[in-house]
Motif scaffolding. Sequence first.
Motif, PDB file in Angstrom:
ATOM      1  N   LEU A  50       3.357  11.037  -8.575  1.00 27.39           N
ATOM      2  CA  LEU A  50       2.924  11.322 -10.356  1.00 27.39           C
ATOM      3  C   LEU A  50       2.108  12.598  -9.951  1.00 27.39           C
ATOM      4  CD1 LEU A  50       2.523   7.692 -11.695  1.00 27.39           C
ATOM      5  CD2 LEU A  50       4.390   9.272 -12.066  1.00 27.39           C
ATOM      6  N   LEU A  51       1.160  12.255  -9.203  1.00 26.55           N
ATOM      7  CA  LEU A  51      -0.022  13.413  -9.029  1.00 26.55           C
ATOM      8  C   LEU A  51       0.519  14.988  -8.712  1.00 26.55           C
ATOM      9  CD1 LEU A  51      -2.564  11.898  -6.695  1.00 26.55           C
ATOM     10  CD2 LEU A  51      -2.820  12.593  -9.067  1.00 26.55           C
ATOM     11  N   GLY A 107       0.845  -1.343  -0.025  1.00 28.29           N
ATOM     12  CA  GLY A 107      -0.134   0.014   0.141  1.00 28.29           C
ATOM     13  C   GLY A 107       0.894   1.201  -0.055  1.00 28.29           C
ATOM     14  N   ILE A 127      -2.181  17.159 -15.416  1.00 28.45           N
ATOM     15  CA  ILE A 127      -3.272  16.818 -14.564  1.00 28.45           C
ATOM     16  C   ILE A 127      -4.000  17.879 -13.894  1.00 28.45           C
ATOM     17  CG2 ILE A 127      -3.985  15.468 -12.392  1.00 28.45           C
ATOM     18  CD1 ILE A 127      -1.284  14.135 -12.505  1.00 28.45           C
ATOM     19  N   GLY A 177       1.554  13.017 -17.584  1.00 28.62           N
ATOM     20  CA  GLY A 177       0.148  13.703 -18.289  1.00 28.62           C
ATOM     21  C   GLY A 177       0.265  14.975 -17.961  1.00 28.62           C
ATOM     22  N   PHE A 209       2.679   1.851  -3.380  1.00 29.61           N
ATOM     23  CA  PHE A 209       1.524   2.459  -4.302  1.00 29.61           C
ATOM     24  C   PHE A 209       1.256   3.727  -4.153  1.00 29.61           C
ATOM     25  CE2 PHE A 209      -0.534   0.273  -7.644  1.00 29.61           C
ATOM     26  CZ  PHE A 209      -0.486  -1.183  -7.730  1.00 29.61           C
ATOM     27  N   ALA A 210       0.959   4.120  -2.933  1.00 29.62           N
ATOM     28  CA  ALA A 210       0.534   5.519  -2.421  1.00 29.62           C
ATOM     29  C   ALA A 210       1.742   6.433  -2.793  1.00 29.62           C
ATOM     30  CB  ALA A 210       0.105   5.410  -1.080  1.00 29.62           C
ATOM     31  N   LEU A 233      -6.690  -4.064  -0.791  1.00 31.96           N
ATOM     32  CA  LEU A 233      -5.634  -4.785   0.353  1.00 31.96           C
ATOM     33  C   LEU A 233      -6.179  -5.443   1.260  1.00 31.96           C
ATOM     34  CD1 LEU A 233      -2.516  -2.031   0.027  1.00 31.96           C
ATOM     35  CD2 LEU A 233      -2.774  -4.271  -0.881  1.00 31.96           C
ATOM     36  N   THR A 240       1.806   6.784  -6.319  1.00 32.99           N
ATOM     37  CA  THR A 240       0.554   7.695  -7.005  1.00 32.99           C
ATOM     38  C   THR A 240       0.891   9.434  -6.584  1.00 32.99           C
ATOM     39  OG1 THR A 240      -0.534   5.814  -6.455  1.00 32.99           O
ATOM     40  CG2 THR A 240      -1.995   7.782  -6.826  1.00 32.99           C
ATOM     41  N   THR A 241       1.324   9.539  -5.293  1.00 29.68           N
ATOM     42  CA  THR A 241       1.392  10.906  -4.976  1.00 29.68           C
ATOM     43  C   THR A 241       2.461  11.589  -5.768  1.00 29.68           C
ATOM     44  OG1 THR A 241       0.898  10.053  -2.662  1.00 29.68           O
ATOM     45  CG2 THR A 241       1.465  12.285  -2.663  1.00 29.68           C
ATOM     46  N   PHE A 301      -6.690   6.153  -3.775  1.00 32.53           N
ATOM     47  CA  PHE A 301      -6.297   5.844  -2.417  1.00 32.53           C
ATOM     48  C   PHE A 301      -7.372   4.944  -1.658  1.00 32.53           C
ATOM     49  CE2 PHE A 301      -3.871   9.611  -3.522  1.00 32.53           C
ATOM     50  CZ  PHE A 301      -2.531   9.256  -3.161  1.00 32.53           C
ATOM     51  N   VAL A 350      -3.071   4.417 -12.486  1.00 27.98           N
ATOM     52  CA  VAL A 350      -1.923   5.016 -11.902  1.00 27.98           C
ATOM     53  C   VAL A 350      -1.041   5.575 -13.069  1.00 27.98           C
ATOM     54  CG1 VAL A 350       0.134   5.297 -10.159  1.00 27.98           C
ATOM     55  CG2 VAL A 350      -2.048   4.032  -9.624  1.00 27.98           C
ATOM     56  N   LEU A 358      -7.239   1.435  -3.176  1.00 25.19           N
ATOM     57  CA  LEU A 358      -6.157   0.918  -2.663  1.00 25.19           C
ATOM     58  C   LEU A 358      -6.149   0.130  -1.293  1.00 25.19           C
ATOM     59  CD1 LEU A 358      -3.016   0.371  -3.507  1.00 25.19           C
ATOM     60  CD2 LEU A 358      -2.211   2.563  -2.100  1.00 25.19           C
ATOM     61  N   LEU A 397      -1.442   8.746 -15.291  1.00 23.23           N
ATOM     62  CA  LEU A 397      -0.905   9.759 -14.897  1.00 23.23           C
ATOM     63  C   LEU A 397       0.461  10.378 -15.409  1.00 23.23           C
ATOM     64  CD1 LEU A 397      -1.865   9.538 -10.825  1.00 23.23           C
ATOM     65  CD2 LEU A 397      -3.382  10.652 -12.459  1.00 23.23           C
ATOM     66  N   TYR A 417       3.068  15.770 -12.268  1.00 20.42           N
ATOM     67  CA  TYR A 417       2.503  16.138 -13.489  1.00 20.42           C
ATOM     68  C   TYR A 417       1.528  16.952 -13.451  1.00 20.42           C
ATOM     69  CZ  TYR A 417       5.690  12.433 -15.301  1.00 20.42           C
ATOM     70  OH  TYR A 417       6.832  11.877 -15.461  1.00 20.42           O
ATOM     71  N   PHE A 457      -6.776  19.298 -11.617  1.00 20.30           N
ATOM     72  CA  PHE A 457      -7.583  18.776 -10.760  1.00 20.30           C
ATOM     73  C   PHE A 457      -8.946  19.436 -10.449  1.00 20.30           C
ATOM     74  CE2 PHE A 457      -3.179  17.462  -9.290  1.00 20.30           C
ATOM     75  CZ  PHE A 457      -3.368  16.307  -8.830  1.00 20.30           C
TER      76      PHE A 457
END
Lengths: 249, 534
Positions: A66-67, A56, B341, B339, A59-60, B362, A63-64, B355, B333, B358, B336, A70, B343
């Motif tokens: 990339l957010l 987790g 982005i 990209g 992944f988090a 899990l 993701t964070t 999130f 994911v 996820l 992104l 970009y 918001f």
Amino acid sequence: MGKRSVKRLVGLFSTPIIFLSSLVYAAKMAGPEYTTPSEGWDELWRELMIDIVVIGVIFAIVTTYLLIKYRRKSPNETGSATKLKPIAAFGWVLIPVFIFMADDIYLGLENLIHWRDFRNVPQNAYTVEATGRMWGYEIKYPEGITTQNEMRVPVGRPIQVTLQSSDVIHTMFIPDYRVKWDMLPGTVHYLWFYPKEAGEHVFTCTEFCGVLHSGMYGKLIVMPVDAFNKWVDENKPKGENKPKEGGAV
Amino acid sequence: MSVRAETYTSGFSLKEWIFTTDHKRIAVLYMIGSFAAFFVAGLMAMLMRTELLTPGGTITNNPTNYNVWLYFHGAAMILGYQIPALTGYFANYYVPLMIGAKDVAFPRLNALSVWLFWMGIVLALLTFVIPDPPDIMWTGYPPYSIKTPGNTAFYTFTVLLIGFSSIAGGVNFLTTIIRMRAPGITWGKLNIFIWALMAAFVIQLIFVPILGTAVTMLSLDKYLGTNYFNAAMGGSPLIYENLFWFYSHPAVYVILLPAVGVLYEIVATFTRNRVFNYNGVVYGGIWGTVALSGVVWIHHIFVSGMPQWIIIIEVFTTLAISVPVGILLIGLVGTLWKGSIDFKTPMLYATGFLFLFLIGGLTGIPNAMSSIYIHIHGTQWIVAHFHYVMAVSVTTAIIGGTYYMWPKLTGKMYSETLGKLGFALFFTGVNLTFLPWLYLGYLGMPRRYYGYSQFPQFQPIQQFITFGSYIIFLGALVILISLIHSLIKGEKAPQNPWGSKSLEWTHTQSPPPPGNFTQPVKVDEDWDPYGYNK
């Protein structure tokens, strides 16, 4: 990519999965560090939580990242990703498959060890019969005693509970011993646990059984052996001196 | 398959709405029905959470009231809200527009679908009027559902009506997608949402009849004296549990796949980027999920007395679900990456999904492991897990997707401020509610409990969860207000406010005219719904 190279790739990935998992499995079979199913459960749960938290968090973080990286900087900007090359597209499926399957097989095999512990009752178990009804439990002891919503057992000995129901589906759940099983009309099921210390616990119903479902619970009293034997002597029906097989020590 | 393009009269005509065969209007009818179910079922959740503030009676002293709320909450959220919102409302609105068709293949069958669904909703709402409402939970396990004084027939017929609606929808949309794509839209250029929806309908067509059979047998047992599930006469309640979960686990993917599909559309549009690994997502993620969907149901009944061999096999098949689902999440994911982005509100919901899903995904891994499951089965852990993975994650897709298509659907823009405020409340609320809820389940608090006098130590956590759930409700109100506000005061929407490359934004105005496109759609060879960067 030709058929042969696909086969080669599959072989390349599956061999280490099988090898690693069987290694771990063998090690676990050799020497479990726990002694009761509930301790084993706690151990497995700890491992599992580490496993899913690590996945987790990775992944988090990705993701964070990339957010943030970009974000759109000007109104007319567009994304610049290009179509993946076939080999990359293949890899982005095959590598996750490899990682997830390795983790899954490892967890699945480890699960089997604990499952075996939960389902194989030791020979010397003390056996009581529990019958569920709307809404309560009736417990019968081998000495002929019957109690309602109260289960008394001796400490330091495996306890098997056979499970039946006289009306609808119920469950016996003992949270402190991490154990539960359904009580199904028409069949006899069982569960077992190992009380290491004397004390009081709750057992309760977890299969919806009507109006007073949440009021269907009882007290599990784990007693020192002497006190338990005394309680049995005081309460057993008169005229029955011989304890049945599997009775108290 | 000629389609008669309707003309709209100016102004509101009730007759036109009732007899409509226009997919855009049917979508709106589905939206109203499913949102009504969502709202009433949400109110039930608030009543239940308030009841759980104390271990004994709080707002009612009759547990049956609580059980009826819980029955309605579960049945309406799944059968009345999530499945129809995705396979009715979104499917109707997007499919013809995304594939460049004038309407669906069988418009009258489509109208039958939506009215069957509405009858199901009305039947479900009658729960609050009839003297003997069903109190059998959405699972309806016998023998309780047969012995209860509650009216199990209402459950059976609600499921059957919505089931028929779904089957008709499945036939209709699969035909539409296979036969009515505009020239040039090949299988490799289909929107991910369309692929996901096809997968969902394939699952529905295979598995809905099984649920229909199960609930019909239930009513036969209760009212006509058959003994399918009566152990005393040689039947077995375990048969029902198997039939029920044989449908109801795949149903999770009927909900999840289109939801993920919508989120792919949102993420691609708001990053103006190509979908990461399109083929991997479609064939590995979406169809991989379908392939596994029918062989994992045993994990719901690990402790019900199934044979060992099938338990051992399905531990592994259930764990293997992490593979296609993982590929779907990696694709989302990955989109992104490189990209751009933006918001806006729909993208915030998609971000929230990344999130929330996820956590939901899990926390599903322990459920696949039979020995761990012995403790957590029937506890609040399960409830919190499926609220993360289904209830909350899928709602981000439904609400985010609604904001996304709102300008096209209504021709009006919504207020970004209200939209973002709604999201902030929703996201905060769900985590304050469901994270402690997971912990409560781990501690051993069983589910479907009106009271918890045997566990007085859980009261502080229960209260915390209740206050968290009030924040979710507040968020839902803000979302509702923002949509109404937009209808009244919203600015006129341009044809393509997001700068998307997908057909519904590039080829028709907002809202689309009757018949969808002013001239027949034809796309070039280098057209791609995600072709932002050639």
